[in-house]
Design a protein around this motif. Structure first.
Motif, mmCIF file in Angstrom:
data_model
loop_
_atom_site.group_PDB
_atom_site.id
_atom_site.type_symbol
_atom_site.label_atom_id
_atom_site.label_comp_id
_atom_site.label_asym_id
_atom_site.label_seq_id
_atom_site.Cartn_x
_atom_site.Cartn_y
_atom_site.Cartn_z
ATOM 1 N N VAL A 124 0.913 -1.058 -0.135
ATOM 2 C CA VAL A 124 0.034 0.113 0.039
ATOM 3 C C VAL A 124 0.838 1.245 0.067
ATOM 4 N N ASN A 125 1.842 1.172 0.861
ATOM 5 C CA ASN A 125 2.780 2.449 0.838
ATOM 6 C C ASN A 125 3.310 2.782 -0.425
ATOM 7 N N SER A 126 3.684 1.567 -0.903
ATOM 8 C CA SER A 126 4.400 1.909 -2.579
ATOM 9 C C SER A 126 3.391 2.250 -3.589
ATOM 10 N N TYR A 127 2.139 1.785 -3.561
ATOM 11 C CA TYR A 127 1.045 2.205 -4.483
ATOM 12 C C TYR A 127 0.769 3.722 -4.146
ATOM 13 N N PHE A 128 0.680 4.180 -2.726
ATOM 14 C CA PHE A 128 0.469 5.383 -2.521
ATOM 15 C C PHE A 128 1.326 6.461 -2.855
ATOM 16 N N LYS A 129 2.474 6.131 -3.617
ATOM 17 C CA LYS A 129 3.583 6.996 -4.011
ATOM 18 C C LYS A 129 3.140 7.340 -5.207
ATOM 19 N N LYS A 130 2.481 6.392 -5.874
ATOM 20 C CA LYS A 130 2.204 7.129 -7.156
ATOM 21 C C LYS A 130 0.647 7.417 -7.739
ATOM 22 N N SER A 131 -0.154 7.143 -6.573
ATOM 23 C CA SER A 131 -1.585 7.508 -6.824
ATOM 24 C C SER A 131 -2.333 7.634 -5.607
ATOM 25 N N ASP A 132 -3.532 8.329 -5.701
ATOM 26 C CA ASP A 132 -4.348 8.637 -4.354
ATOM 27 C C ASP A 132 -5.262 7.387 -3.898
ATOM 28 N N PHE A 133 -5.826 7.022 -5.041
ATOM 29 C CA PHE A 133 -6.572 5.744 -4.662
ATOM 30 C C PHE A 133 -6.208 4.460 -5.006
ATOM 31 N N ILE A 134 -6.214 3.402 -4.184
ATOM 32 C CA ILE A 134 -6.139 1.978 -4.655
ATOM 33 C C ILE A 134 -7.305 1.208 -4.776
ATOM 34 N N ILE A 135 -7.607 0.747 -5.852
ATOM 35 C CA ILE A 135 -8.635 0.070 -6.340
ATOM 36 C C ILE A 135 -8.264 -1.428 -6.097
ATOM 37 N N SER A 159 -16.403 -9.523 1.412
ATOM 38 C CA SER A 159 -15.701 -8.002 1.078
ATOM 39 C C SER A 159 -15.614 -7.251 2.431
ATOM 40 N N ASP A 160 -16.753 -7.163 3.257
ATOM 41 C CA ASP A 160 -16.495 -6.375 4.318
ATOM 42 C C ASP A 160 -15.259 -6.648 5.004
ATOM 43 N N TYR A 161 -15.168 -7.927 5.275
ATOM 44 C CA TYR A 161 -14.131 -8.501 6.168
ATOM 45 C C TYR A 161 -12.699 -8.037 5.462
ATOM 46 N N THR A 162 -12.392 -8.280 4.177
ATOM 47 C CA THR A 162 -11.350 -7.702 3.526
ATOM 48 C C THR A 162 -11.172 -6.441 3.873
ATOM 49 N N ALA A 163 -12.087 -5.330 3.902
ATOM 50 C CA ALA A 163 -11.868 -4.197 4.329
ATOM 51 C C ALA A 163 -11.520 -3.902 5.579
ATOM 52 N N ALA A 164 -11.915 -4.925 6.498
ATOM 53 C CA ALA A 164 -11.497 -4.690 7.998
ATOM 54 C C ALA A 164 -9.906 -5.231 8.032
ATOM 55 N N ILE A 165 -9.640 -5.936 7.062
ATOM 56 C CA ILE A 165 -8.319 -6.647 7.326
ATOM 57 C C ILE A 165 -7.367 -5.544 6.808
ATOM 58 N N PHE A 166 -7.761 -4.756 5.855
ATOM 59 C CA PHE A 166 -6.778 -3.379 5.424
ATOM 60 C C PHE A 166 -6.647 -2.664 6.381
ATOM 61 N N ALA A 167 -7.978 -2.330 7.408
ATOM 62 C CA ALA A 167 -8.121 -1.232 8.344
ATOM 63 C C ALA A 167 -7.078 -1.617 9.306
ATOM 64 N N TYR A 168 -7.073 -2.867 9.568
ATOM 65 C CA TYR A 168 -6.426 -3.695 10.715
ATOM 66 C C TYR A 168 -4.672 -3.380 10.581
ATOM 67 N N ALA A 169 -4.530 -3.958 9.185
ATOM 68 C CA ALA A 169 -2.917 -3.874 8.481
ATOM 69 C C ALA A 169 -2.488 -2.276 8.703
ATOM 70 N N LEU A 170 -3.372 -1.473 8.394
ATOM 71 C CA LEU A 170 -2.783 -0.109 8.204
ATOM 72 C C LEU A 170 -2.916 0.673 9.469
#
Ligand code: ADP
Ligand code: ASP
Ligand code: MG
Length: 438
Positions: free
Chosen positions: A179-190, A211-222
């Motif tokens: 995520v850190n590397s993608y955010f260097k080149k864009s504002d949104f990661i799809i 998919s809600d669970y996936t979003a929670a995993i990202f929130a947790y990881a970040l």
């Protein structure tokens, strides 16, 4: 000397489900929401469009009986996506090539594959790969700075196909790096909800509606502070508005309330979503993509909340009454056989109660052959009564008047009360189709 100014930009995670991208006007609406967040760094987790996952389940059923027929059915699903691509005036040839390459990557090695669960995941996961490819292309056309990320490169699961268990610590590291590397080149990661990958490179799914669970995993990881899940309802209501006329919007609810409601079948968010965010005290905002002025429901641990009655109805529940024929006791040995079978069939236990010679339980639907296997495993000497197609009504913070109202035309087969929650497995005397007021 000039002071050193350190600007810290915290990331956000948004999740959009099938209904938020089911047609072109909804896709445009999603784009408008993101446009309003310009300058922010947001991971956008997206599901398959509309009912495409159901369509892909039909493709799977076809495919395992007749491969060629299944592939034809898959072509039709691709065509449906391509109609949306055309309506959005995107580059059709480029996108079609991408969709076909997902199919090739996932399906080309399946010709001799025998494991149906593995095949299921390779087919079913295509919905999210397709939807995110189209949405990324549309956002780009609308001049939003977006990258497409293959979530399978960050979410590692075991090989429990259809219900992949996420290896959290590896996943967490991969997410923060990528995520850190993608955010260097864009504002949104799809990126895709619902899917992951095994260490052998097979795609897995995390359970329907995952998919809600996936979003929670990202929130947790970040380690973010707030996760937003966008829905077609104003937030979490005291009942499903598809079944009840006047449910009330809950402004704030605790993690505990949310996990209890969703576990017993409130389909508004996936029950697995709560644990990762609760562990890090991440706030979850469930709000409407149709009325973006309103903030919806906050799920957190605000303390001191009181609740009105909340009704959850789960359909397709089975009640099993297992009784010993010769008055011998139902022992823990029998119970362990029942539980291990339930585990094997991946069915969920909703309610249970034992007496000296009987054990009663409510489970989510299983196939008849699985019920037979229960019986065989229990051995001789037991009879089993099976009641199918029941509804499990859960009322949290219940009042007796509401219980009476909801059971007027139902036969209550099994009832349990614990503190201020009542649960009843009921059979419709006449299946209730018209809506009731609560
Ligand atoms: P997604 O677009 O993310 O797949 P879903 O359709 O799975 O969204 O979830 C939203 C639906 O959940 C609503 O349309 C609503 O009918 C249903 N729902 C069930 N119980 C509730 C509840 N208590 N509050 C709000 N919505 C609920
Ligand atoms: N598309 C998947 C499903 O319909 C996952 C999700 O929508 O959350 O089950
Ligand atoms: Mg859904």
């Amino acid at each position: 000397m000039r002071p050193f100014i350190f600007i810290f930009m915290s990331y956000k995670v948004f999740k959009f489900g099938g209904s938020s991208i089911k047609d072109i006007s909804r896709i445009k609406n999603l784009c408008a929401i993101l446009k309003n967040c310009k300058g922010e760094k947001i991971v956008v987790v997206i599901s398959a469009m509309g009912k495409m996952t159901n369509a892909l389940e039909a493709v799977f059923s076809h495919y395992v009986k007749d491969r060629e027929g299944g592939l034809d059915a898959l072509d039709k699903v691709v065509d449906e996506h391509m109609e949306i691509v055309k309506a959005l005036e995107l580059e059709e040839a480029v996108i079609e090539r991408k969709l076909q390459s997902f199919i090739f990557d996932n399906l080309s090695m399946l010709e001799t594959e025998k494991n149906k669960e593995l095949i299921y995941d390779q087919i079913i996961s295509l919905g999210e790969l397709f939807s995110t490819t189209i949405i990324k292309a549309y956002l780009e056309k609308m001049e939003l700075s977006a990258s497409w990320m293959d979530v399978r490169n960050v979410i590692l699961t075991d090989d429990t196909f259809r219900d992949g268990k996420v290896e959290m610590s590896i996943t967490k590291n991969k997410i923060s790096k990528k995520v850190n590397s993608y955010f260097k080149k864009s504002d949104f990661i799809i990126t895709q909800g619902f899917i992951g990958k095994t260490d052998k490179g097979f795609t897995t799914t995390l359970g329907r509606e995952g998919s809600d669970y996936t979003a929670a995993i990202f929130a947790y990881a970040l380690d973010i502070e707030e996760l937003t899940i966008w829905k077609d309802v104003p937030g979490i209501l005291t009942a499903d508005p598809r079944r009840f006329d006047n449910p009330i919007l809950l402004d704030k609810i605790s993690y505990r309330e949310a996990i209890e409601m969703t576990y017993y079948g409130a389909k508004v968010i996936h029950p697995k979503t709560i644990q990762p965010i609760q562990n890090k005290n991440i706030r979850l905002q469930v709000r409407s993509f149709l009325d973006t002025e309103k903030t919806g429901t906050l799920i957190a641990d605000p303390g001191g909340l009181t609740y009105p009655p909340i009704v959850v109805i789960q359909e397709g529940v089975i009640l099993l009454q297992i009784t010993s024929n010769d008055f011998s006791f139902v022992t823990t040995e029998h119970l362990s056989v029942i539980f291990s079978k339930m585990n094997q069939f991946r069915t969920k236990l909703c309610l249970m109660r034992n007496s000296a010679i009987s054990f009663t339980l409510c489970i989510n639907e299983v196939e008849d052959k699985q019920l037979d296997a229960f019986m065989k495993a229990l051995g001789q000497g037991f009879s089993i009564e099976v009641h199918k197609e029941l509804e499990l009504i859960t009322i949290r913070h219940y009042q007796q008047s509401l219980v009476d109202k909801l059971t007027t035309d139902k036969l209550v087969m099994f009832e349990e009360t614990l503190k201020d929650t009542i649960q009843m497995a009921v059979k419709s005397i006449e299946t209730l189709k018209e809506k009731k007021e609560i």
